[in-house]
Design a protein around this motif. Structure first.
Motif, short mmCIF file in Angstrom:
data_model
loop_
_atom_site.label_atom_id
_atom_site.label_comp_id
_atom_site.label_asym_id
_atom_site.label_seq_id
_atom_site.Cartn_x
_atom_site.Cartn_y
_atom_site.Cartn_z
N LEU A 82 28.14 -54.12 -19.49
CA LEU A 82 28.91 -53.38 -20.50
C LEU A 82 28.07 -53.12 -21.74
CD1 LEU A 82 32.35 -55.23 -20.19
CD2 LEU A 82 31.68 -53.05 -19.17
N ALA A 83 27.25 -54.12 -22.13
CA ALA A 83 26.37 -53.93 -23.29
C ALA A 83 25.33 -52.86 -22.98
CB ALA A 83 25.70 -55.25 -23.66
N MET A 84 24.72 -52.94 -21.80
CA MET A 84 23.70 -51.95 -21.43
C MET A 84 24.31 -50.55 -21.35
SD MET A 84 21.79 -54.24 -18.50
CE MET A 84 20.49 -53.07 -18.05
N ARG A 85 25.51 -50.47 -20.78
CA ARG A 85 26.20 -49.18 -20.68
C ARG A 85 26.36 -48.53 -22.05
NH1 ARG A 85 32.29 -49.37 -18.50
NH2 ARG A 85 32.71 -49.99 -20.67
N ALA A 86 26.57 -49.36 -23.08
CA ALA A 86 26.74 -48.85 -24.44
C ALA A 86 25.40 -48.63 -25.15
CB ALA A 86 27.60 -49.82 -25.24
N GLY A 87 24.29 -48.93 -24.46
CA GLY A 87 22.97 -48.73 -25.06
C GLY A 87 22.47 -49.92 -25.86
N GLN A 88 23.04 -51.11 -25.61
CA GLN A 88 22.59 -52.30 -26.31
C GLN A 88 21.73 -53.15 -25.38
OE1 GLN A 88 24.33 -56.12 -28.88
NE2 GLN A 88 25.76 -54.77 -27.86
N PRO A 89 20.42 -53.29 -25.65
CA PRO A 89 19.58 -54.14 -24.81
C PRO A 89 20.07 -55.59 -24.86
CG PRO A 89 18.23 -52.77 -26.26
CD PRO A 89 19.64 -52.65 -26.74
N CYS A 90 19.83 -56.32 -23.77
CA CYS A 90 20.29 -57.70 -23.65
C CYS A 90 19.11 -58.66 -23.58
CB CYS A 90 21.13 -57.86 -22.38
SG CYS A 90 22.55 -56.77 -22.29
N LEU A 91 19.33 -59.84 -24.15
CA LEU A 91 18.39 -60.95 -23.99
C LEU A 91 19.09 -61.98 -23.12
CD1 LEU A 91 16.28 -62.65 -26.79
CD2 LEU A 91 17.17 -63.91 -24.84
N VAL A 92 18.54 -62.24 -21.92
CA VAL A 92 19.25 -63.05 -20.95
C VAL A 92 18.35 -64.12 -20.35
CG1 VAL A 92 20.69 -61.06 -20.34
CG2 VAL A 92 18.67 -61.60 -18.94
N HIS A 93 18.98 -65.14 -19.81
CA HIS A 93 18.31 -66.13 -18.97
C HIS A 93 18.13 -65.50 -17.59
CE1 HIS A 93 18.31 -70.56 -17.33
NE2 HIS A 93 17.11 -70.01 -17.31
N SER A 94 16.92 -65.50 -17.07
CA SER A 94 16.62 -64.77 -15.84
C SER A 94 17.11 -65.53 -14.61
CB SER A 94 15.12 -64.51 -15.73
OG SER A 94 14.84 -63.66 -14.65
N VAL A 95 18.42 -65.53 -14.42
CA VAL A 95 19.06 -66.19 -13.28
C VAL A 95 20.13 -65.27 -12.70
CG1 VAL A 95 18.65 -68.57 -14.08
CG2 VAL A 95 20.72 -67.35 -14.81
N GLY A 96 20.43 -65.45 -11.41
CA GLY A 96 21.53 -64.76 -10.76
C GLY A 96 21.55 -63.27 -11.02
N GLY A 97 22.75 -62.76 -11.32
CA GLY A 97 22.92 -61.34 -11.56
C GLY A 97 22.22 -60.84 -12.80
N LEU A 98 21.91 -61.74 -13.74
CA LEU A 98 21.18 -61.32 -14.94
C LEU A 98 19.75 -60.91 -14.56
CD1 LEU A 98 22.38 -64.09 -17.43
CD2 LEU A 98 23.24 -61.76 -17.19
N LYS A 99 19.16 -61.66 -13.63
CA LYS A 99 17.82 -61.31 -13.16
C LYS A 99 17.83 -59.99 -12.41
CE LYS A 99 13.91 -63.23 -10.54
NZ LYS A 99 13.42 -64.42 -9.80
N ASP A 100 18.93 -59.70 -11.71
CA ASP A 100 19.02 -58.47 -10.92
C ASP A 100 19.32 -57.24 -11.77
OD1 ASP A 100 18.55 -59.77 -8.47
OD2 ASP A 100 20.65 -60.34 -8.29
N THR A 101 19.75 -57.42 -13.00
CA THR A 101 20.14 -56.27 -13.82
C THR A 101 19.24 -56.05 -15.05
OG1 THR A 101 21.77 -57.71 -14.91
CG2 THR A 101 22.58 -56.28 -13.17
N VAL A 102 18.68 -57.12 -15.60
CA VAL A 102 17.88 -57.00 -16.83
C VAL A 102 16.40 -57.25 -16.51
CG1 VAL A 102 17.50 -57.89 -19.16
CG2 VAL A 102 19.83 -57.72 -18.25
N LYS A 103 15.56 -56.26 -16.76
CA LYS A 103 14.13 -56.35 -16.51
C LYS A 103 13.39 -56.48 -17.83
CE LYS A 103 15.21 -55.69 -12.23
NZ LYS A 103 15.33 -56.88 -11.34
N HIS A 104 12.58 -57.54 -17.95
CA HIS A 104 11.93 -57.87 -19.21
C HIS A 104 11.01 -56.74 -19.69
CE1 HIS A 104 10.59 -60.46 -22.39
NE2 HIS A 104 9.32 -60.36 -22.02
N ASN A 105 11.23 -56.36 -20.95
CA ASN A 105 10.45 -55.31 -21.62
C ASN A 105 10.59 -53.94 -20.97
OD1 ASN A 105 9.46 -56.68 -23.85
ND2 ASN A 105 7.62 -57.39 -22.80
N GLU A 106 11.57 -53.79 -20.07
CA GLU A 106 11.86 -52.48 -19.48
C GLU A 106 13.21 -51.96 -19.97
OE1 GLU A 106 11.42 -52.23 -15.25
OE2 GLU A 106 9.57 -53.41 -15.25
#
Length: 511
Positions: free
Chosen positions: A425-449
């Protein structure tokens, strides 16, 4: 194809949402219907008498050695491919909420009884033809597990024993474990005449206990984890000392599922509606927060300190414009979500260190969420200590939506995350996320991309890694605006479509 979904939550109905499973049960049927699948969805009636609905019929089940009469209703829906059903019984609506909190020492007792009765009624409604027998029966989390147990072991339902069962595990940490017997909330208390195979149904750590989640993992034809990475993580045993959350005692069963070719990792989707024609503003957010705070305050005759401090902090924010980045976080306050922020650093916690780093960049933090009382207290006290932190204890849809739109950086340092919807939902609104690279977070958020991620070994190192990543991220935000805008655009352009999820369900989960 005809699919019946059985769940505890469904955000297509009012006040039937607690977590992400409600979003899935709301959105997946629409995507399936768009591909020509007929979908029935059924949950307990938590108090939907005010909705327009049609009475379908009654079912009588023997539960706790007594006949119980339950009523089936179909809610009117314009979509001809989706039927929303609810089953009514006083046990389902008496608490006024979806889930109940039991006293220490009896986890899940009230809810396990409630959902066992609901599951029995689903089986009976299928047997009597009040609900059409589906090609695939899609069960969600432990709350629907007794459907599989009854269909496989109760001779009354032998004609339904070969229905294809697909089982989605949304969160392996919650398994609904109860005793087999000697308790009013136990398998043999609910179904005293049921013959069953205890080896399939017992908890591997507590053999005298019935584990609904393990039971359905063993009995289902297909087992679905809600992201590819999570489906791999759960094959390994959890190691809490090292900060790793894996199979939670069920790793051997899941490994067996993988060997049988019945384990799937399919990422949940996200809906992408048209963007509003007008952009939101910080004054709008502050006004919405104040209005929501007043609503929360009015619920009790005495003012809670957390709401008082939050309102005072809001006044400070409104009095002086924010100069640096706005860091946001929206989600339930559970150990899963905020354990890393509660790690100790000498005389302070990781959340204090986060506030200090954000303050270096003249930024502010707004956290929206409620959950475990002890964690609510931790964040209330952290707000009192840090003048750039606003903690809002509760959930308000309007506040959350504006936070997604207006934040510069979304913080989601979950210790584990089966899929996650907040980051989408944050990404959809154009807000980059800072996440722990686990589970679905790893599958959706790519570091520095399209965002930023961290990882490390044990808990203390994970917290260090979080703080280091946060400092590097805010430095990039300040010093490399073009790179930041590119990452922001990539976040906004990422797509996790329900269309693809529905295709995968049809091709792999329901076959």
């Amino acid at each position: 194809m005809h699919v019946l979904m059985v769940a505890a939550e469904n955000d297509a109905l009012p006040n039937a949402k607690v977590g992400g499973v409600a979003d899935v049960v709301r959105d997946a049927p629409k995507a399936l219907a768009a591909q020509g699948v007929n979908v029935d969805v059924i949950i307990p009636d938590y108090g939907f008498e005010h909705l327009q609905r049609d009475y379908i019929g009654d079912v009588t089940v023997i539960f706790r050695a007594q006949p119980q009469v339950l009523s089936l209703f179909k809610l009117c829906d314009d979509n001809t491919h989706i039927n929303q059903f609810v089953i009514s019984h006083p046990l389902f609506s008496q608490s006024g909420s979806v889930y109940c909190n039991d006293e220490p020492g009896r986890p899940f007792a009230t809810d396990a009884t409630k959902y066992a009765l609901f599951n029995a009624a689903v089986c009976e409604a299928l047997l009597q033809g009040l609900i059409k027998q589906p090609n695939a029966l899609h069960l969600h989390d432990w709350h629907s597990a007794c459907v599989a147990v009854l269909l496989k072991f109760d001779k009354r339902y032998r004609d339904l024993a070969n229905v294809h069962i697909a089982y989605t595990v949304h969160n392996l940490a919650l398994q609904g474990i109860r005793p087999f017997k000697h308790d009013e909330s136990s398998l043999e208390a609910w179904f005293p005449s049921l013959g069953y195979n205890g080896q399939h149904l017992c908890d591997p750590r507590y053999p005298h206990c019935f584990n609904p989640m393990r039971s359905t993992i063993n009995l289902a034809d297909k087992v679905h984890l809600v992201s590819p990475t999570y489906s791999k993580e759960v094959l390994k045993p959890s190691d809490y000392q090292q900060g790793f959350f894996g199979g939670e005692g069920l790793e051997l069963d899941l490994q067996n599922c993988e060997k049988q070719g019945k384990l799937l990792g399919i990422l949940n989707g996200c809906e992408y509606p048209e963007e509003p024609s007008h952009s939101a503003s910080l004054p709008q957010l502050y006004q919405q927060i104040e209005s929501t705070l007043f609503t929360w305050m009015a619920k009790k005759p005495q003012l809670e300190s957390g709401y008082y401090i939050a309102h005072q902090r809001l006044q400070q924010f409104m009095a002086s414009p924010v100069k640096g980045p706005l860091v946001t976080s929206v989600g339930r306050l559970t150990e899963q979500k905020v354990l890393l922020l509660c790690q100790s650093f000498e005389s302070s916690l990781a959340i204090d260190k986060v506030c200090q780093i954000v303050d270096e960049f003249n930024g502010r933090i707004i956290i929206l969420g409620s959950g475990e009382e002890a964690l609510e207290e931790v964040f209330t006290k952290a707000m009192a200590r840090n003048s750039n932190l606003l903690f809002l204890k509760g959930y308000g849809q309007g506040v959350g939506d504006l936070m997604y739109q207006l934040g510069d950086l979304f913080l989601m340092p979950s210790s584990f995350e089966p899929c996650g919807i907040s980051q989408m939902l944050a990404m959809r609104a154009g807000q980059p996320c800072l996440v722990h690279s686990v589970g679905g977070l790893k599958d959706t958020v790519k570091h520095n991309e399209n965002g930023f991620s961290f990882n490390a070994g044990m808990l203390s190192k994970q917290a260090d890694s979080l703080l280091k990543c946060l400092h590097e991220t805010l430095t990039l935000h300040k010093e490399q605006p073009k790179q930041w805008q590119k990452i922001k655009a990539n976040a906004k352009g990422a797509r996790f479509s329900w269309t693809q999820v529905a295709t995968d369900y049809i091709s792999y989960l329901y076959q």
